[in-house]
Motif scaffolding. Structure first.
Motif, PDB file in Angstrom:
ATOM      1  N   GLU A  54      13.301 -22.156  44.500  1.00 49.18           N
ATOM      2  CA  GLU A  54      14.144 -21.269  43.697  1.00 49.18           C
ATOM      3  C   GLU A  54      15.593 -21.314  44.171  1.00 49.18           C
ATOM      4  N   LEU A  55      15.778 -21.315  45.492  1.00 50.07           N
ATOM      5  CA  LEU A  55      17.128 -21.397  46.048  1.00 50.07           C
ATOM      6  C   LEU A  55      17.786 -22.717  45.666  1.00 50.07           C
ATOM      7  N   HIS A  56      16.996 -23.798  45.755  1.00 51.86           N
ATOM      8  CA  HIS A  56      17.517 -25.117  45.404  1.00 51.86           C
ATOM      9  C   HIS A  56      17.941 -25.156  43.949  1.00 51.86           C
ATOM     10  N   ASP A  57      17.092 -24.654  43.058  1.00 53.68           N
ATOM     11  CA  ASP A  57      17.406 -24.669  41.629  1.00 53.68           C
ATOM     12  C   ASP A  57      18.658 -23.844  41.344  1.00 53.68           C
ATOM     13  N   ARG A  58      18.784 -22.702  42.037  1.00 50.96           N
ATOM     14  CA  ARG A  58      19.950 -21.855  41.818  1.00 50.96           C
ATOM     15  C   ARG A  58      21.225 -22.542  42.278  1.00 50.96           C
ATOM     16  N   LYS A  59      21.160 -23.209  43.428  1.00 50.15           N
ATOM     17  CA  LYS A  59      22.335 -23.906  43.938  1.00 50.15           C
ATOM     18  C   LYS A  59      22.743 -25.052  43.014  1.00 50.15           C
ATOM     19  N   VAL A  60      21.775 -25.800  42.527  1.00 52.57           N
ATOM     20  CA  VAL A  60      22.077 -26.902  41.613  1.00 52.57           C
ATOM     21  C   VAL A  60      22.768 -26.378  40.363  1.00 52.57           C
ATOM     22  N   GLU A  61      22.261 -25.284  39.820  1.00 54.15           N
ATOM     23  CA  GLU A  61      22.851 -24.715  38.607  1.00 54.15           C
ATOM     24  C   GLU A  61      24.260 -24.183  38.889  1.00 54.15           C
ATOM     25  N   GLN A  62      24.469 -23.559  40.044  1.00 57.17           N
ATOM     26  CA  GLN A  62      25.797 -23.065  40.402  1.00 57.17           C
ATOM     27  C   GLN A  62      26.788 -24.215  40.558  1.00 57.17           C
ATOM     28  N   LEU A  63      26.345 -25.323  41.153  1.00 52.93           N
ATOM     29  CA  LEU A  63      27.224 -26.483  41.304  1.00 52.93           C
ATOM     30  C   LEU A  63      27.548 -27.082  39.945  1.00 52.93           C
ATOM     31  N   ARG A  64      26.540 -27.147  39.082  1.00 53.32           N
ATOM     32  CA  ARG A  64      26.778 -27.674  37.732  1.00 53.32           C
ATOM     33  C   ARG A  64      27.805 -26.818  37.000  1.00 53.32           C
ATOM     34  N   ALA A 203      21.056 -35.815  48.163  1.00 48.31           N
ATOM     35  CA  ALA A 203      19.911 -36.501  47.572  1.00 48.31           C
ATOM     36  C   ALA A 203      19.154 -35.540  46.649  1.00 48.31           C
ATOM     37  N   GLU A 204      19.062 -34.277  47.055  1.00 40.32           N
ATOM     38  CA  GLU A 204      18.421 -33.274  46.212  1.00 40.32           C
ATOM     39  C   GLU A 204      19.223 -33.039  44.935  1.00 40.32           C
ATOM     40  N   TYR A 205      20.546 -33.001  45.056  1.00 38.38           N
ATOM     41  CA  TYR A 205      21.385 -32.855  43.859  1.00 38.38           C
ATOM     42  C   TYR A 205      21.133 -34.009  42.883  1.00 38.38           C
ATOM     43  N   LEU A 206      21.094 -35.213  43.428  1.00 37.40           N
ATOM     44  CA  LEU A 206      20.879 -36.387  42.572  1.00 37.40           C
ATOM     45  C   LEU A 206      19.514 -36.338  41.914  1.00 37.40           C
ATOM     46  N   GLN A 207      18.504 -35.989  42.688  1.00 39.94           N
ATOM     47  CA  GLN A 207      17.144 -35.927  42.158  1.00 39.94           C
ATOM     48  C   GLN A 207      17.012 -34.845  41.087  1.00 39.94           C
ATOM     49  N   ALA A 208      17.840 -33.802  41.197  1.00 41.24           N
ATOM     50  CA  ALA A 208      17.814 -32.717  40.211  1.00 41.24           C
ATOM     51  C   ALA A 208      18.520 -33.094  38.912  1.00 41.24           C
ATOM     52  N   GLY A 209      19.156 -34.272  38.896  1.00 44.15           N
ATOM     53  CA  GLY A 209      19.745 -34.754  37.661  1.00 44.15           C
ATOM     54  C   GLY A 209      21.240 -34.604  37.536  1.00 44.15           C
ATOM     55  N   LEU A 210      21.929 -34.181  38.613  1.00 47.52           N
ATOM     56  CA  LEU A 210      23.379 -34.097  38.521  1.00 47.52           C
ATOM     57  C   LEU A 210      24.011 -35.471  38.345  1.00 47.52           C
ATOM     58  N   LEU A 211      23.307 -36.495  38.791  1.00 50.26           N
ATOM     59  CA  LEU A 211      23.676 -37.888  38.512  1.00 50.26           C
ATOM     60  C   LEU A 211      22.381 -38.687  38.503  1.00 50.26           C
ATOM     61  N   ALA A 212      22.117 -39.360  37.406  1.00 48.62           N
ATOM     62  CA  ALA A 212      20.898 -40.158  37.286  1.00 48.62           C
ATOM     63  C   ALA A 212      21.138 -41.537  37.905  1.00 48.62           C
ATOM     64  N   LEU A 213      20.598 -41.755  39.095  1.00 41.74           N
ATOM     65  CA  LEU A 213      20.777 -43.053  39.742  1.00 41.74           C
ATOM     66  C   LEU A 213      20.051 -44.139  38.959  1.00 41.74           C
ATOM     67  N   ASP A 214      20.691 -45.297  38.886  1.00 32.84           N
ATOM     68  CA  ASP A 214      20.147 -46.445  38.155  1.00 32.84           C
ATOM     69  C   ASP A 214      20.127 -47.635  39.109  1.00 32.84           C
ATOM     70  N   SER A 215      18.949 -48.166  39.375  1.00 33.08           N
ATOM     71  CA  SER A 215      18.811 -49.270  40.328  1.00 33.08           C
ATOM     72  C   SER A 215      19.435 -50.561  39.833  1.00 33.08           C
ATOM     73  N   SER A 216      19.893 -50.598  38.576  1.00 30.17           N
ATOM     74  CA  SER A 216      20.575 -51.787  38.060  1.00 30.17           C
ATOM     75  C   SER A 216      22.095 -51.665  38.182  1.00 30.17           C
ATOM     76  N   VAL A 217      22.572 -50.507  38.657  1.00 28.73           N
ATOM     77  CA  VAL A 217      24.010 -50.277  38.817  1.00 28.73           C
ATOM     78  C   VAL A 217      24.373 -50.474  40.282  1.00 28.73           C
ATOM     79  N   SER A 218      25.217 -51.450  40.554  1.00 35.18           N
ATOM     80  CA  SER A 218      25.576 -51.798  41.929  1.00 35.18           C
ATOM     81  C   SER A 218      26.166 -50.613  42.688  1.00 35.18           C
ATOM     82  N   LEU A 219      27.028 -49.838  42.027  1.00 35.27           N
ATOM     83  CA  LEU A 219      27.669 -48.695  42.672  1.00 35.27           C
ATOM     84  C   LEU A 219      26.637 -47.662  43.126  1.00 35.27           C
ATOM     85  N   HIS A 220      25.609 -47.456  42.306  1.00 35.66           N
ATOM     86  CA  HIS A 220      24.555 -46.502  42.643  1.00 35.66           C
ATOM     87  C   HIS A 220      23.732 -47.001  43.832  1.00 35.66           C
ATOM     88  N   ILE A 221      23.460 -48.295  43.851  1.00 36.21           N
ATOM     89  CA  ILE A 221      22.694 -48.876  44.961  1.00 36.21           C
ATOM     90  C   ILE A 221      23.452 -48.697  46.277  1.00 36.21           C
TER      91      ILE A 221
END
Length: 424
Positions: A54-64, A203-221
């Motif tokens: 719950e804390l994680h979800d709240r923080k992600v939403e506040q950052l968004r 890593a938690e922010y990314l996994q929550a969808g704030l940025l969708a990592l793409d393994s085909s994008v060099s910058l993301h890798i």
């Protein structure tokens, strides 16, 4: 003049105040390792897990929401003067997330990259980093920035903090895994001292969808590889990792480049680092399983050799804690500061408490040092006695005084019955 207020990248201290959301702390499990847990304990742990989510979800939403409110603006990301892999990678992740909201960020630091792995990380990944000296920042038009972010620090270890805030740049974010420093008027704050690395938080922010990592994008890798390095670095290759850190590493494993990470980790030690290790071995005093070594004078750009020497000394048989220190000379500012690092394998030794008790506070009430789990650091200005080192006899006498005084303060805690101790 550089701000040498506590402390370096090894730990945290200072007196700058930060607004702290106490709800971000999660109580650790109480069961002893290997002990069968009762139903009450299992239920309590499940409840803690739900609270953590719950804390994680709240923080992600506040950052968004913070990013939403600042769309189309420019921000500065401020790192500690000597950024480590955790800070570098986390700042990069923040920059990439911010770009999703049309926010352009510049990652800046005031000190130096002297650790060979940090240099390799920046060069091999193309991590977008800028060095702003105190002279540089005076030439910048800071009015073009509508916010700043402190990543893996809370402003006390960044020489640029005073200038950026004095220019009226508001604090957009403070994201850190170190202990609370005090109050800061920030739009978004996420402090999690129970987590081992700031890279884990991102890593938690990314996994929550704030940025969708793409393994085909060099910058993301490359960013995922940097985050994996930052996470490994602050958890001692995952040996000190908590559940959240392992989960973050598992997520990043889908995107990072093992060969690139291996290239960063295999970067060779510089001659200056090897010299520092040699001097630490030669001058160390071992007592009550503590190894203490003063290594004389170092150039400002070589100060990262101090924690590396401490890392080496703590591997000695029958040593659980190592402290290495030196007088670091900054020719640009014509000042000197005693800088030290602590490394420990003793789980019951708190580096933050140990260093603060050993060295105390300055006249303004700021501690000279502090730390986190199994690592710490301290910085003590030489002040009036700075300089004059062109006279070798004077330089030697000055070093002997500081060396003896630091050893005495450490021995007051390590072996008070045998103090004073001064060994060469």
């Amino acid at each position: 003049m550089k701000d040498h207020s506590p402390i370096n990248s090894d730990g945290v201290s200072g007196n700058r105040k930060v607004e702290f959301d106490s709800s971000s702390e999660v109580v650790a499990a109480v069961s002893a390792p290997g002990k069968r847990r009762s139903k009450a304990e299992v239920g309590s742990e499940d409840n803690r897990g739900r609270v953590r989510e719950e804390l994680h979800d709240r923080k992600v939403e506040q950052l968004r929401q913070m990013f939403d409110r600042n769309k189309g603006t420019r921000q500065l990301i401020l790192l500690q003067d000597f950024p480590d892999p955790d800070a570098l990678s986390s700042a990069w992740a923040y920059k990439l997330i911010a770009e999703q909201y049309d926010i352009q960020c510049e990652i800046i630091y005031a000190g130096a990259l002297s650790h060979q792995e940090n240099i390799a990380l920046v060069k091999l990944t193309g991590l977008p980093l800028q060095r702003w000296t105190l002279e540089t920042v005076k030439t910048k038009d800071l009015s073009v920035f509508q916010g700043c972010a402190f990543i893996d620090n809370q402003g006390t270890t960044c020489s640029l903090t005073e200038f950026i805030l004095a220019a009226g740049v508001p604090i957009a974010s403070v994201i850190d895994h170190h202990n609370l420093q005090g109050e800061m008027n920030a739009e978004f704050i996420d402090l999690r001292p129970q987590i081992r690395a700031t890279a884990t938080i991102f890593a938690e922010y990314l996994q929550a969808g704030l940025l969708a990592l793409d393994s085909s994008v060099s910058l993301h890798i490359k960013c995922a590889t940097a985050l994996m390095h930052g996470l490994r670095s602050d958890t001692i290759a995952l040996r000190q990792a908590q559940e959240e850190d392992f989960l973050a590493a598992a997520y990043l494993s889908r995107f990072y480049d093992p060969q690139l990470l291996n290239a960063v980790l295999q970067s060779s030690r510089s001659k200056w680092v090897m010299d520092a290790i040699e001097r630490a071995l030669k001058h160390r005093t071992v007592q009550n399983n503590f190894s203490i070594a003063g290594i004389g004078y170092l150039r400002y750009d070589d100060r990262d050799s101090i924690p590396q020497a401490a890392d080496f000394l703590v591997t000695e048989e029958n040593v659980h804690t190592a402290v290495v220190y030196a007088i670091v000379h900054d020719k640009d500012e014509e000042i000197e500061v005693v800088i030290g690092s602590l490394r420990t394998n003793k789980l019951t030794l708190d580096p933050d408490e140990f260093i603060k008790e050993a060295f105390g506070q300055d006249a303004q009430g700021r501690f000279f040092g502090g730390g986190r789990s199994q690592a710490g650091g301290f910085e003590i200005p030489v002040g009036f006695l700075s300089g004059g080192n062109e006279n070798s006899d004077y330089a030697r006498l000055k070093w002997e005084v500081f060396d003896a005084h630091i050893k005495q303060k450490l021995m007051n805690l390590i072996s008070p019955k045998d103090n004073p101790v001064y060994d060469h």
